[in-house]
Scaffold this active site. Structure first.
Site, PDB file in Angstrom:
ATOM      1  CG  HIS A  18      -5.410  -6.392  -0.443  1.00 48.92           C
ATOM      2  ND1 HIS A  18      -6.650  -6.402   0.132  1.00 48.92           N
ATOM      3  CD2 HIS A  18      -5.445  -7.317  -1.447  1.00 48.92           C
ATOM      4  CE1 HIS A  18      -7.411  -7.294  -0.492  1.00 48.92           C
ATOM      5  NE2 HIS A  18      -6.710  -7.859  -1.460  1.00 48.92           N
ATOM      6  CE  LYS A  35      -3.966  -2.259   2.213  1.00 50.07           C
ATOM      7  NZ  LYS A  35      -4.990  -2.165   3.302  1.00 50.07           N
ATOM      8  NE  ARG A  44      -2.580  -5.707   7.207  1.00 51.34           N
ATOM      9  CZ  ARG A  44      -3.741  -6.220   6.811  1.00 51.34           C
ATOM     10  NH1 ARG A  44      -4.335  -7.158   7.520  1.00 51.34           N
ATOM     11  NH2 ARG A  44      -4.321  -5.782   5.706  1.00 51.34           N
ATOM     12  CB  THR A  88      -7.548  -5.658   9.808  1.00 55.95           C
ATOM     13  OG1 THR A  88      -8.008  -6.829   9.129  1.00 55.95           O
ATOM     14  CG2 THR A  88      -7.872  -4.419   9.002  1.00 55.95           C
ATOM     15  NE  ARG A 142      -6.399 -12.216   5.233  1.00 52.25           N
ATOM     16  CZ  ARG A 142      -7.064 -11.054   5.219  1.00 52.25           C
ATOM     17  NH1 ARG A 142      -7.092 -10.293   4.114  1.00 52.25           N
ATOM     18  NH2 ARG A 142      -7.673 -10.606   6.281  1.00 52.25           N
ATOM     19  CG  ASN A 183      -3.830  -2.342   6.911  1.00 52.88           C
ATOM     20  OD1 ASN A 183      -3.679  -2.046   5.729  1.00 52.88           O
ATOM     21  ND2 ASN A 183      -4.883  -2.994   7.348  1.00 52.88           N
ATOM     22  CG  PHE A 231     -13.298   1.574   6.844  1.00 48.92           C
ATOM     23  CD1 PHE A 231     -12.839   1.022   5.658  1.00 48.92           C
ATOM     24  CD2 PHE A 231     -13.923   0.734   7.760  1.00 48.92           C
ATOM     25  CE1 PHE A 231     -12.989  -0.336   5.389  1.00 48.92           C
ATOM     26  CE2 PHE A 231     -14.079  -0.622   7.500  1.00 48.92           C
ATOM     27  CZ  PHE A 231     -13.617  -1.156   6.302  1.00 48.92           C
TER      28      PHE A 231
END
Ligand code: IDP
Ligand code: MG
Length: 140
Positions: free
Chosen positions: A117, A11, A104, A93, A87, A114, A59
């Site tokens: 993805h 991100k 993360r 998250t 994951r 964070n 959000f």
């Protein structure tokens, strides 16, 4: 023993801090192979389309603004049980809840910024991969 492909985004908070190589090192160390990768600026329309499942969430607008605030790196990752493996490597998250050793936990700035993805199912992985990549761009 199932080899899968999953979809990943590094991100804007990751590209802004110049840590995409550090994240890729963790991905590769976990046994996932980067079989496609490109850096791009999402349009607002692309971000809204990608996160359409969240469009009713409070959000959503902030998330889409964040996702177009700088370049992202979109990737296809391949490996044993890739969807769940990535994951797990990503962590929760909310980085406050993320487990030690996860991307993360180490890098995320907030629940929104964070860092990564990752697809949440094999079905969504296929949809998300095809949103950004043609089959010719994926080299296993
Ligand atoms: P995930 O990325 O762990 O699958 P999702 O619930 O699918 O989490 O949410 C998508 C993205 O939306 C998150 O990665 C995060 O960037 C953002 N997000 C999720 N929940 C919140 C929140 O409560 N506040 C702000 N942003 C959020
Ligand atoms: Mg999700």
């Amino acid at each position: 023993m199932t080899i899968q492909r999953t979809f990943s985004i590094l991100k804007p908070d990751a590209t802004a801090r110049n840590i995409t190589g550090k994240i890729n090192a963790k991905i590769e160390h976990a046994g996932l192979k980067i079989v496609a990768q490109k850096k791009l600026m999402l349009t607002l329309e692309q971000a809204q389309g990608f996160y359409a499942v969240h469009k009713e969430r409070a959000f959503f607008n902030d998330l889409c603004s964040f996702m177009i605030s700088g370049p992202v790196v979109v990737q296809v990752l391949e490996g044993e049980n890739a969807v769940e493996k990535y994951r797990t490597l990503m962590g929760s998250t909310n980085p406050t809840n993320a487990e030690e050793g996860t991307i993360r936990k180490e890098f995320a700035e907030s629940i929104e910024a964070n860092t990564v993805h990752g697809s949440d199912s094999l079905e969504n992985a296929a949809i998300e991969i095809s949103y950004f990549f043609s089959s010719l761009e994926i080299v296993g």
